[in-house]
Design a protein around this motif. Structure first.
Motif, PDB file in Angstrom:
ATOM      1  N   ALA A  71     -11.826  -5.583  12.702  1.00 31.05           N
ATOM      2  CA  ALA A  71     -11.729  -5.782  11.258  1.00 31.05           C
ATOM      3  C   ALA A  71     -12.934  -6.530  10.706  1.00 31.05           C
ATOM      4  O   ALA A  71     -12.865  -7.087   9.611  1.00 31.05           O
ATOM      5  N   SER A  72     -14.023  -6.555  11.470  1.00 28.23           N
ATOM      6  CA  SER A  72     -15.245  -7.207  10.988  1.00 28.23           C
ATOM      7  C   SER A  72     -16.404  -6.769  11.867  1.00 28.23           C
ATOM      8  O   SER A  72     -16.200  -6.269  12.988  1.00 28.23           O
ATOM      9  N   ALA A  94     -11.848  -5.585   3.131  1.00 25.33           N
ATOM     10  CA  ALA A  94     -13.038  -5.885   2.316  1.00 25.33           C
ATOM     11  C   ALA A  94     -14.296  -5.737   3.154  1.00 25.33           C
ATOM     12  O   ALA A  94     -14.980  -6.710   3.461  1.00 25.33           O
ATOM     13  N   LYS A  95     -14.625  -4.510   3.508  1.00 23.82           N
ATOM     14  CA  LYS A  95     -15.819  -4.252   4.324  1.00 23.82           C
ATOM     15  C   LYS A  95     -17.061  -4.265   3.438  1.00 23.82           C
ATOM     16  O   LYS A  95     -17.076  -3.670   2.357  1.00 23.82           O
ATOM     17  N   THR A  96     -18.114  -4.896   3.917  1.00 23.55           N
ATOM     18  CA  THR A  96     -19.381  -4.849   3.194  1.00 23.55           C
ATOM     19  C   THR A  96     -20.129  -3.573   3.569  1.00 23.55           C
ATOM     20  O   THR A  96     -19.860  -2.941   4.593  1.00 23.55           O
ATOM     21  N   LEU A  97     -21.096  -3.205   2.712  1.00 25.26           N
ATOM     22  CA  LEU A  97     -21.914  -2.037   3.005  1.00 25.26           C
ATOM     23  C   LEU A  97     -22.663  -2.233   4.317  1.00 25.26           C
ATOM     24  O   LEU A  97     -22.808  -1.298   5.120  1.00 25.26           O
ATOM     25  N   ALA A  98     -23.131  -3.469   4.565  1.00 29.50           N
ATOM     26  CA  ALA A  98     -23.842  -3.752   5.809  1.00 29.50           C
ATOM     27  C   ALA A  98     -22.933  -3.562   7.023  1.00 29.50           C
ATOM     28  O   ALA A  98     -23.361  -3.030   8.058  1.00 29.50           O
ATOM     29  N   GLU A  99     -21.671  -3.983   6.924  1.00 30.01           N
ATOM     30  CA  GLU A  99     -20.738  -3.801   8.041  1.00 30.01           C
ATOM     31  C   GLU A  99     -20.462  -2.321   8.274  1.00 30.01           C
ATOM     32  O   GLU A  99     -20.358  -1.877   9.425  1.00 30.01           O
ATOM     33  N   THR A 109     -15.303   5.147  16.198  1.00 31.63           N
ATOM     34  CA  THR A 109     -14.596   6.428  16.210  1.00 31.63           C
ATOM     35  C   THR A 109     -14.209   6.858  14.806  1.00 31.63           C
ATOM     36  O   THR A 109     -14.387   8.011  14.424  1.00 31.63           O
ATOM     37  N   ARG A 110     -13.659   5.919  14.030  1.00 34.79           N
ATOM     38  CA  ARG A 110     -13.327   6.213  12.631  1.00 34.79           C
ATOM     39  C   ARG A 110     -13.162   4.922  11.858  1.00 34.79           C
ATOM     40  O   ARG A 110     -12.970   3.849  12.436  1.00 34.79           O
ATOM     41  N   LEU A 111     -13.244   5.055  10.526  1.00 38.89           N
ATOM     42  CA  LEU A 111     -13.044   3.921   9.638  1.00 38.89           C
ATOM     43  C   LEU A 111     -11.772   4.132   8.824  1.00 38.89           C
ATOM     44  O   LEU A 111     -11.427   5.270   8.468  1.00 38.89           O
ATOM     45  N   HIS A 112     -11.102   3.037   8.516  1.00 39.57           N
ATOM     46  CA  HIS A 112      -9.908   3.067   7.683  1.00 39.57           C
ATOM     47  C   HIS A 112     -10.302   2.596   6.293  1.00 39.57           C
ATOM     48  O   HIS A 112     -10.627   1.421   6.088  1.00 39.57           O
ATOM     49  N   ALA A 113     -10.299   3.504   5.331  1.00 43.87           N
ATOM     50  CA  ALA A 113     -10.747   3.193   3.970  1.00 43.87           C
ATOM     51  C   ALA A 113      -9.596   2.614   3.160  1.00 43.87           C
ATOM     52  O   ALA A 113      -8.494   3.173   3.148  1.00 43.87           O
ATOM     53  N   ALA A 116     -10.945   3.417  -3.268  1.00 45.35           N
ATOM     54  CA  ALA A 116     -11.869   4.478  -3.682  1.00 45.35           C
ATOM     55  C   ALA A 116     -13.312   4.005  -3.559  1.00 45.35           C
ATOM     56  O   ALA A 116     -14.196   4.755  -3.115  1.00 45.35           O
ATOM     57  N   LEU A 117     -13.576   2.752  -3.950  1.00 45.90           N
ATOM     58  CA  LEU A 117     -14.931   2.228  -3.853  1.00 45.90           C
ATOM     59  C   LEU A 117     -15.407   2.211  -2.402  1.00 45.90           C
ATOM     60  O   LEU A 117     -16.569   2.552  -2.113  1.00 45.90           O
ATOM     61  N   GLU A 118     -14.514   1.860  -1.494  1.00 42.80           N
ATOM     62  CA  GLU A 118     -14.908   1.830  -0.087  1.00 42.80           C
ATOM     63  C   GLU A 118     -15.263   3.231   0.408  1.00 42.80           C
ATOM     64  O   GLU A 118     -16.174   3.394   1.229  1.00 42.80           O
ATOM     65  N   LEU A 119     -14.568   4.238  -0.073  1.00 45.34           N
ATOM     66  CA  LEU A 119     -14.933   5.609   0.280  1.00 45.34           C
ATOM     67  C   LEU A 119     -16.363   5.914  -0.142  1.00 45.34           C
ATOM     68  O   LEU A 119     -17.128   6.534   0.596  1.00 45.34           O
ATOM     69  N   HIS A 120     -16.736   5.476  -1.335  1.00 45.98           N
ATOM     70  CA  HIS A 120     -18.100   5.704  -1.812  1.00 45.98           C
ATOM     71  C   HIS A 120     -19.110   4.940  -0.959  1.00 45.98           C
ATOM     72  O   HIS A 120     -20.203   5.456  -0.658  1.00 45.98           O
ATOM     73  N   ARG A 121     -18.754   3.719  -0.556  1.00 44.77           N
ATOM     74  CA  ARG A 121     -19.659   2.944   0.298  1.00 44.77           C
ATOM     75  C   ARG A 121     -19.839   3.623   1.660  1.00 44.77           C
ATOM     76  O   ARG A 121     -20.961   3.687   2.187  1.00 44.77           O
TER      77      ARG A 121
END
Length: 397
Positions: A71-72, A94-99, A109-113, A116-121
């Protein structure tokens, strides 16, 4: 407490007060292997590192679980230090763009979004790196859900995408470049102690995802059902009935769409809690306003779980008969003791009014099921006391 853990504690009784976490890695491996082996074929058990991310523990788990849930970026680094190729799934609200970019570069393997903003990031990072990344949409379901210590869905929380916003999120996940919508993440509660209720919850997940397939005209490949399986700190002999749960899983999986190739669990507490203890030596006993207190070397700055969850954590008194100090040795007999730490706050409480036959200064209190959310969530440097020792035992070591 196993004999080997008791020996670790007793071996450290001496001039300096005992204060340590001890982990039985053989007991851990035995428990996790039994859990994983009982899962149906399309189920995968990931370890949620937030429960305890100590390197020796991760190395013991790595060959037993399907991979790690992080988670980080820091947890990702710890996972990759253990295994550069292990499957890793990346969550967190709350994932940052850098993370996100770091996760892609390190081949998660995959990300959990979670929005909607996180999808764009995620799309921005994937496009820039020339990648296509699998995503699950974490959905904050409406509920209702079984009673549990913590609720992540079915009420206002910071987690996931509200069901009413799901159509727009699905459309974005299917249209944004660099993304492949693989399924859904549905972690809704924490520390559920009922196997029957957890089976009902998963059946609800399966029916819900089947409905979304029809509504959105999509094919779901992966469903992450989260963790949420609990530990009974009030009665250590009445734990979650995993055997009953695993027997009931095949029928529950019939509620999931046939195209779902993988049902992911991401358990933390349930896998590691029982392998660890927190041991703290009694420095003083006293009585104030009708309450008997035991003051220990340590406290909530090292083992915050009891304070965080507002419970009395179960412990055993490890009697230490040796007493060489040239001062009186206070003791309590047939008392109800409140165990407190060394911090300058009345909130530094590990257990309240627990009956003891005898408790002396110099005895050691061994707190059971301390392998999860103990050291990891504590404010270690408050008052700048020394840190506890961390001991990891395996027969091969």
């Amino acid at each position: 407490m196993t004999d080997r853990i008791e020996k670790i504690v007793r071996d450290r009784v001496g001039e300096e007060p005992v204060c340590l976490f001890a982990y039985d890695l053989d007991r851990l491996a035995e428990h996790v292997r039994a859990v994983v082996d009982s899962l149906p074929a399309r189920c995968r058990m990931f370890y949620a590192m937030k429960a305890n991310s100590a390197d020796p523990l991760l190395r013991a788990l790595a060959p037993l679980v399907a991979g790690f849930e992080v988670a980080s970026g820091g947890e990702l680094d710890k996972a990759r230090a253990v295994d550069a190729e292990a499957p890793v799934i990346f969550g967190g609200p709350a994932k940052t763009l850098a993370e996100i970019e770091r996760a892609l570069r390190r081949d998660v393997t995959r990300l959990h979004a979670e929005s909607a903003l996180e999808l764009h990031r995620i799309s921005e990072a994937a496009t820039r790196l020339g990648r296509t990344v699998e995503v699950l949409l974490r959905v904050n379901l409406a509920g209702p859900f079984p009673s549990a210590t913590l609720a992540m869905a079915g009420r206002p929380t910071q987690f996931g995408i509200s069901e009413q916003d799901l159509p727009a999120a699905v459309a974005a996940a299917r249209s944004l470049p660099g993304l492949r919508l693989t399924g859904f993440h549905l972690h809704s509660l924490s520390n559920n102690l009922s196997a029957e209720a957890h089976l009902e919850l998963l059946a609800h997940y399966g029916r819900t995802v089947a409905g979304w397939e029809r509504e959105f005209g999509l094919r779901c490949e992966v469903v992450n059902v989260g963790g949420g399986i609990g530990v009974n700190y009030a009665d250590l002999d009445a734990q979650f009935d995993w055997a009953s749960f695993s027997r009931g899983l095949p029928a529950v999986l019939d509620e999931f769409p046939a195209g779902v190739r993988e049902v992911d669990f991401e358990c933390g507490r349930y896998l590691v809690a029982a392998c660890g203890v927190y041991a703290a030596e009694v420095l003083d006993v006293k009585r104030n306003h009708g309450v008997d207190y035991a003051l220990v070397r340590g406290g909530t700055h090292q083992f915050r779980l009891p304070s965080s969850w507002q419970h009395s954590h179960p412990f055993t008194v490890l009697e230490v008969d040796e007493w060489t100090a040239p001062v009186p040795r206070p003791e309590l007999r047939e008392a109800s003791v409140t165990v407190v730490g060394e911090l300058c706050t009345p909130k530094d409480v590990l257990a309240r009014e627990v009956p003891v036959e005898r408790l002396r200064v110099g005895d050691v209190l061994v707190f059971h099921h301390a392998g999860a959310y103990g050291w990891e969530i504590s404010h270690h440097d408050f008052l700048s006391h020394p840190h506890p020792e961390h001991v990891f035992h395996a027969d091969a070591s």
